[in-house]
Write an enzyme that holds these catalytic residues in place. Structure first.
Site, PDB file in Angstrom:
ATOM      1  N   GLN A 128     -45.527  16.049 -30.784  1.00 60.51           N
ATOM      2  CA  GLN A 128     -45.277  15.257 -29.573  1.00 60.51           C
ATOM      3  C   GLN A 128     -45.278  16.154 -28.349  1.00 60.51           C
ATOM      4  O   GLN A 128     -44.734  17.261 -28.377  1.00 60.51           O
ATOM      5  CB  GLN A 128     -43.935  14.529 -29.707  1.00 60.51           C
ATOM      6  CG  GLN A 128     -43.510  13.751 -28.480  1.00 60.51           C
ATOM      7  CD  GLN A 128     -42.674  14.579 -27.503  1.00 60.51           C
ATOM      8  OE1 GLN A 128     -42.233  15.684 -27.808  1.00 60.51           O
ATOM      9  NE2 GLN A 128     -42.473  14.042 -26.320  1.00 60.51           N
ATOM     10  N   TYR A 130     -44.577  16.214 -24.021  1.00 58.45           N
ATOM     11  CA  TYR A 130     -44.291  15.671 -22.703  1.00 58.45           C
ATOM     12  C   TYR A 130     -45.317  16.253 -21.737  1.00 58.45           C
ATOM     13  O   TYR A 130     -45.996  17.244 -22.044  1.00 58.45           O
ATOM     14  CB  TYR A 130     -42.878  16.053 -22.258  1.00 58.45           C
ATOM     15  CG  TYR A 130     -41.777  15.365 -23.021  1.00 58.45           C
ATOM     16  CD1 TYR A 130     -41.495  14.024 -22.819  1.00 58.45           C
ATOM     17  CD2 TYR A 130     -40.996  16.077 -23.936  1.00 58.45           C
ATOM     18  CE1 TYR A 130     -40.473  13.401 -23.516  1.00 58.45           C
ATOM     19  CE2 TYR A 130     -39.971  15.457 -24.638  1.00 58.45           C
ATOM     20  CZ  TYR A 130     -39.722  14.118 -24.420  1.00 58.45           C
ATOM     21  OH  TYR A 130     -38.716  13.498 -25.106  1.00 58.45           O
ATOM     22  N   THR A 156     -45.634  11.403 -24.942  1.00 50.42           N
ATOM     23  CA  THR A 156     -44.514  10.585 -24.496  1.00 50.42           C
ATOM     24  C   THR A 156     -44.556  10.426 -22.982  1.00 50.42           C
ATOM     25  O   THR A 156     -44.520  11.406 -22.244  1.00 50.42           O
ATOM     26  CB  THR A 156     -43.177  11.215 -24.907  1.00 50.42           C
ATOM     27  OG1 THR A 156     -43.118  11.282 -26.330  1.00 50.42           O
ATOM     28  CG2 THR A 156     -42.000  10.395 -24.400  1.00 50.42           C
ATOM     29  N   ARG A 165     -24.648   8.021 -16.942  1.00 50.16           N
ATOM     30  CA  ARG A 165     -24.029   7.119 -17.904  1.00 50.16           C
ATOM     31  C   ARG A 165     -22.659   6.688 -17.404  1.00 50.16           C
ATOM     32  O   ARG A 165     -21.866   7.514 -16.963  1.00 50.16           O
ATOM     33  CB  ARG A 165     -23.907   7.814 -19.265  1.00 50.16           C
ATOM     34  CG  ARG A 165     -25.270   8.222 -19.805  1.00 50.16           C
ATOM     35  CD  ARG A 165     -25.145   9.005 -21.110  1.00 50.16           C
ATOM     36  NE  ARG A 165     -26.477   9.283 -21.632  1.00 50.16           N
ATOM     37  CZ  ARG A 165     -27.113  10.438 -21.482  1.00 50.16           C
ATOM     38  NH1 ARG A 165     -26.553  11.416 -20.793  1.00 50.16           N
ATOM     39  NH2 ARG A 165     -28.314  10.608 -21.993  1.00 50.16           N
ATOM     40  N   LYS A 254     -46.815   7.074 -26.432  1.00 51.53           N
ATOM     41  CA  LYS A 254     -45.467   6.581 -26.713  1.00 51.53           C
ATOM     42  C   LYS A 254     -44.772   6.148 -25.425  1.00 51.53           C
ATOM     43  O   LYS A 254     -44.864   6.823 -24.412  1.00 51.53           O
ATOM     44  CB  LYS A 254     -44.655   7.685 -27.394  1.00 51.53           C
ATOM     45  CG  LYS A 254     -43.218   7.312 -27.724  1.00 51.53           C
ATOM     46  CD  LYS A 254     -42.514   8.459 -28.423  1.00 51.53           C
ATOM     47  CE  LYS A 254     -41.070   8.111 -28.768  1.00 51.53           C
ATOM     48  NZ  LYS A 254     -40.216   7.961 -27.575  1.00 51.53           N
ATOM     49  N   GLY A 310     -36.698   2.042 -31.831  1.00 48.91           N
ATOM     50  CA  GLY A 310     -35.612   1.531 -30.993  1.00 48.91           C
ATOM     51  C   GLY A 310     -34.746   0.538 -31.729  1.00 48.91           C
ATOM     52  O   GLY A 310     -35.168  -0.598 -31.963  1.00 48.91           O
ATOM     53  N   ARG A 313     -31.883   0.207 -37.824  1.00 51.22           N
ATOM     54  CA  ARG A 313     -30.736   0.722 -38.572  1.00 51.22           C
ATOM     55  C   ARG A 313     -30.741   0.270 -40.031  1.00 51.22           C
ATOM     56  O   ARG A 313     -29.962   0.753 -40.828  1.00 51.22           O
ATOM     57  CB  ARG A 313     -29.418   0.249 -37.929  1.00 51.22           C
ATOM     58  CG  ARG A 313     -29.244   0.633 -36.474  1.00 51.22           C
ATOM     59  CD  ARG A 313     -29.017   2.125 -36.297  1.00 51.22           C
ATOM     60  NE  ARG A 313     -28.713   2.462 -34.915  1.00 51.22           N
ATOM     61  CZ  ARG A 313     -29.633   2.801 -34.016  1.00 51.22           C
ATOM     62  NH1 ARG A 313     -30.926   2.854 -34.359  1.00 51.22           N
ATOM     63  NH2 ARG A 313     -29.288   3.104 -32.770  1.00 51.22           N
ATOM     64  N   GLY A 332     -34.937   7.353 -35.066  1.00 53.13           N
ATOM     65  CA  GLY A 332     -34.411   8.489 -34.322  1.00 53.13           C
ATOM     66  C   GLY A 332     -32.952   8.741 -34.658  1.00 53.13           C
ATOM     67  O   GLY A 332     -32.626   9.594 -35.475  1.00 53.13           O
ATOM     68  N   ARG A 333     -32.040   7.975 -34.038  1.00 48.86           N
ATOM     69  CA  ARG A 333     -30.617   8.201 -34.280  1.00 48.86           C
ATOM     70  C   ARG A 333     -30.261   8.079 -35.756  1.00 48.86           C
ATOM     71  O   ARG A 333     -29.398   8.809 -36.251  1.00 48.86           O
ATOM     72  CB  ARG A 333     -29.779   7.217 -33.457  1.00 48.86           C
ATOM     73  CG  ARG A 333     -29.775   7.506 -31.962  1.00 48.86           C
ATOM     74  CD  ARG A 333     -28.875   6.531 -31.222  1.00 48.86           C
ATOM     75  NE  ARG A 333     -28.829   6.791 -29.792  1.00 48.86           N
ATOM     76  CZ  ARG A 333     -29.697   6.286 -28.917  1.00 48.86           C
ATOM     77  NH1 ARG A 333     -30.675   5.494 -29.336  1.00 48.86           N
ATOM     78  NH2 ARG A 333     -29.595   6.570 -27.632  1.00 48.86           N
TER      79      ARG A 333
END
Length: 390
Positions: A128, A130, A156, A165, A254, A310, A313, A332-333
């Site tokens: 990947q 950037y 990406t 945040r 992506k 995205g 789970r 990912g996570r």
């Protein structure tokens, strides 16, 4: 390890929270701004429902498919994520786990392990990139990945540096020197097992990124590379088409959430697109990828492979994405939590959870192959999808 097995990705998440220092854990769970997109990525899957059959169900089920020219045992691949300081082996451990699961690895250019090391661990690796640096530098970086044996290139594009945040951004150090380690001792004391794992491996998290250099220069720190990225002008579609010309293998764009962008990616020569909102870490209030997937598949699905990431789970999430037209999903996570919970075996554990869930979904829907799934297998509520500009 015996006794370390977990039965769900949610349990891996809980164990990761217990295992990791607060700042490391915070970097994994964070979404941008209010976290509306992060929440919708998962909530959208729950709005889709199945109507299972109870008889004439398939005993044998085929989960295999191909993604970007690679045969994989299940429609789940590793999505590239940056410096993986949750385990001493980082991306190499993830690559080995993916290989043992019979699937492909996506390696970030901001990873903590080199493309050469990762390809040695798993030959089915996509690199990947950037948009960092000028065209000469980008071409040289792609050439390095090609020489190492990368089977595809992922570019990406979904990033607007929207990272503030509402609950606060995790403090990530520039580098791990003695002064920094002393500063983080209080965190380490509260999560001793993570520190012991690092000590037993004889290493501390390396916050440099070895895949950015294209010559003999030293690798920059994560934030050094991030700075280069921030001060590189964003690419045009002509730039993307130029990079496609430099790469003669599978080429994925992506970050697609709009139909017009999907069409432009096809025009630029993409062989695959990844429908993604950067895991909720880009522009908040972007809809979940599963909501925009059907329109994008209808527009370009006959011309390119469509991958989704995205909010995945569970194996049932994978089944829903495939029913709406995705070739595969990228996680990912989910795998990072597995890595934090139990290293390489934890990532393999996550793959087995998803594999089992996909198999259960196929059986319940009366389908013998992932290629048989269709929108008719789902109850899609009114106003679920988002038609994002044709």
């Amino acid at each position: 390890m015996a006794g370390q097995w977990f039965e769900s990705v949610a349990e891996a998440h809980r164990r990761a929270k217990k295992e990791l220092p607060k700042s490391v854990y915070g970097a994994l769970v964070a979404g941008s701004e209010a976290g509306a997109t992060l929440e919708d990525n998962m909530a959208a899957f729950r709005e889709l429902q199945f109507l299972p059959h109870v008889c004439d169900l398939p005993f044998e089920k085929d989960l295999s498919t191909t993604v970007m020219g690679q045969d994989i045992s299940m429609p789940v691949i590793i999505s590239p994520t940056g410096v993986q300081a949750v385990d001493p082996e980082g991306e190499v451990a993830v690559a080995r786990a993916a290989k043992n699961a019979g699937t492909a690895m996506g390696l970030s250019s901001f990873a903590s392990r080199s493309v050469e090391d990762v390809l040695e661990a798993n030959e089915k690796t996509f690199f990947q990139m950037y948009w960092v640096g000028d065209r000469e530098t980008l071409a040289a970086r792609a050439e390095r990945a090609k020489k190492a044996g990368a089977k595809g290139l992922i570019v990406t594009l979904d990033w607007s540096f929207s990272h503030g945040r509402d609950w606060g951004s995790p403090a990530i150090p520039e580098k791990m020197d003695l002064k920094t380690m002393i500063k983080y001792i209080p965190e380490g004391v509260t999560r001793p097992r993570w520190g012991l794992r690092m000590l037993r491996a004889g290493k501390v998290p390396d916050l440099t990124v070895p895949n950015i250099p294209v010559g003999g220069e030293d690798p920059p720190t994560f934030f050094g590379a991030y700075g280069q990225w921030m001060f590189t002008p964003p690419p045009t579609w002509a730039d993307v088409a130029w990079l496609r010309e430099q790469w003669d293998g599978p080429f994925c764009v992506k970050g697609i959430t709009r139909i017009d962008d999907a069409k432009r990616a096809v025009d630029a020569g993409a062989t695959a697109i990844q429908v993604s909102n950067h895991g909720g870490n880009n522009l908040d209030s972007t809809p979940a990828p599963i909501r925009v997937l059907p329109g994008i598949v209808e527009a370009v699905g006959r011309e390119v492979e469509v991958i989704l990431d995205g909010g995945v789970r569970r194996g049932s999430d994978v089944v829903k994405a495939l029913a709406l037209g995705a070739r595969a999903v990228a996680i990912g996570r989910a795998y990072l939590w597995g890595l934090a919970a139990n290293g390489q075996p934890g990532v393999e554990n996550v793959f087995e959870i998803l594999r089992s869930g996909i198999g259960s979904g196929l059986m319940g829907l009366g389908k013998s192959s992932v290629h048989d799934l269709a929108p008719e297998d789902l109850i899609i509520p009114p106003n679920f999808t988002r038609q994002a500009v044709s």
